[in-house]
Design a protein around this motif. Structure first.
Motif, PDB file in Angstrom:
ATOM      1  N   ARG A   9       0.860  -1.190   0.000  1.00 14.90           N
ATOM      2  CA  ARG A   9       0.000   0.000   0.000  1.00 14.90           C
ATOM      3  C   ARG A   9       0.891   1.232   0.000  1.00 14.90           C
ATOM      4  O   ARG A   9       2.079   1.156   0.328  1.00 14.90           O
ATOM      5  N   ARG A  10       0.319   2.353  -0.377  1.00 12.03           N
ATOM      6  CA  ARG A  10       1.056   3.607  -0.321  1.00 12.03           C
ATOM      7  C   ARG A  10       1.203   4.028   1.140  1.00 12.03           C
ATOM      8  O   ARG A  10       0.208   4.105   1.869  1.00 12.03           O
ATOM      9  N   ASP A  12       3.415  -1.663   5.341  1.00 13.02           N
ATOM     10  CA  ASP A  12       3.272  -1.162   3.973  1.00 13.02           C
ATOM     11  C   ASP A  12       3.862  -2.136   2.957  1.00 13.02           C
ATOM     12  O   ASP A  12       3.729  -1.917   1.740  1.00 13.02           O
ATOM     13  N   ILE A  36       1.776  -0.778  -6.795  1.00 13.06           N
ATOM     14  CA  ILE A  36       1.287  -1.659  -5.745  1.00 13.06           C
ATOM     15  C   ILE A  36       1.402  -3.108  -6.211  1.00 13.06           C
ATOM     16  O   ILE A  36       1.133  -3.436  -7.378  1.00 13.06           O
ATOM     17  N   ASP A  37       1.806  -3.985  -5.305  1.00  9.56           N
ATOM     18  CA  ASP A  37       1.987  -5.414  -5.556  1.00  9.56           C
ATOM     19  C   ASP A  37       3.158  -5.706  -6.489  1.00  9.56           C
ATOM     20  O   ASP A  37       3.236  -6.807  -7.060  1.00  9.56           O
TER      21      ASP A  37
END
Length: 343
Positions: free
Chosen positions: A14-15, A24, A71-72
């Protein structure tokens, strides 16, 4: 070195909102990249990670000199790796290379749309390739000599002076005949500055008032301020900038984890009255200087004129916690992590 059965990764989950946290990031096991490489590509196995405050900025979804980490996806970061399969004659199997290979065991590199990996010379250890001969030292060299136009007799101020960039900046200034003041956190790091790195004076921002100490240490003003911190430290440096002084903006670690942008320096008119200049820079704009910088750094290290520290953590599972050391003051030199099972 036998291939593993999985490619361990640390992904951006996540940001970060404000202070970056271990949550995170998330661990993921992916298949090892296929060995049927396209022409020019190589498969590398990472041996050691290097950590830099700039990685925090890459995690935000904002336009910058590099695209944000998705993300990911594996977190972008520097690493030293060994080539385990190659479709590129410039990178034979077994060669040691440095690049932005990310927080994972294996990566495909030397793709046509990516920066070429840097081959590591024989006899250079991974911790040297990521540390004293890595991007941090090259940044200090370019920032001091090319951007800052360092001159003999200058009064030089370096913030974040005990860090990987700042410590080299301090020593380059000393080698070029400047008077050097370093700012760091805590008595031990201030001792490094004066006893090991040759600074003329050190200011402990945790226990001293930076602005008043600068007034005492630099009564005629600061000719060159190499700033890695930003915030109130930058404001203090501006307040003591000499006429026609130069401020080099390398980083702003004080604000990287701010949830909301902090107000900028309140004394920018000081730059006008002093006819001073303030300029930011990125190493990527000065790649032509790397051969000269590397030659000088090698000579200085070999002669003992430049000293350096590395902080090597261990275990792939400790990657997020090692990154967080950059922002807690726990790091004791260039922050690195040796990957377990990759020797």
């Amino acid at each position: 070195m036998p291939l593993q059965t999985v490619n361990r990764q640390w992904l951006l989950a996540r940001r970060p909102e404000g202070q970056v946290r271990a949550g995170d990031f998330k661990r993921h096991d992916a298949p090892i990249p296929a060995a049927d490489l396209a022409a020019g590509e190589i498969l590398v196995r990472n041996l050691m990670f290097g950590f830099d405050p700039a990685q925090r900025g890459w995690m935000d979804d904002v336009a910058s000199y590099m695209p944000p980490i998705a993300i990911d996806e594996p977190v972008r970061g520097s690493a030293v790796a060994r080539v385990v399969a190659s479709a590129n004659p410039a990178y034979p199997e077994g060669a040691m290379v440095r690049g932005l290979f990310g927080w994972q065991d294996y990566a495909v590199a030397a793709r046509s749309n990516e920066a070429a990996p840097v081959q590591i010379a024989q006899g250079v250890a991974p911790e040297q390739a990521l540390g004293v001969f890595g991007a941090a030292s090259l940044t200090a060299y370019v920032g001091m000599l090319d951007v800052g136009r360092l001159g003999a007799g200058d009064c030089v101020l370096v913030s974040g002076a005990a860090g990987a960039v700042g410590s080299i900046a301090v020593q380059i200034a000393r080698l070029r005949g400047a008077r050097v003041i370093g700012i760091a956190g805590g008595p031990e790091k201030c001792r490094w500055l004066t006893e090991d790195y040759g600074a003329d004076a050190a200011i402990d921002y945790r226990s001293e008032d930076v602005r008043s100490r600068l007034g005492a240490l630099a009564p005629d003003g600061i000719n060159l301020f190499f700033d890695n911190v930003g915030g109130s430290t930058l404001e203090a440096g501006i307040s003591h900038i000499a006429r026609f002084g130069r401020i080099v903006l390398c980083g702003a670690i004080a604000s990287y984890n701010d949830a909301h942008p902090a107000p900028g320096p309140r004394n920018l008119m000081r730059l006008v009255s002093q006819r001073a200049e303030m300029r930011g820079f990125i190493l990527l704009d000065h790649l032509d200087r790397i051969p000269t910088a590397m030659a000088d750094l090698r000579q200085w290290v070999q002669s003992g004129e430049v000293r350096y520290r590395v902080d090597i953590q261990r275990s792939f599972e400790a990657v997020p916690q090692t990154f967080l050391r950059l922002f807690s003051g726990a790091s004791q030199g260039k922050q690195l992590l040796r990957i377990d099972g990759a020797e």
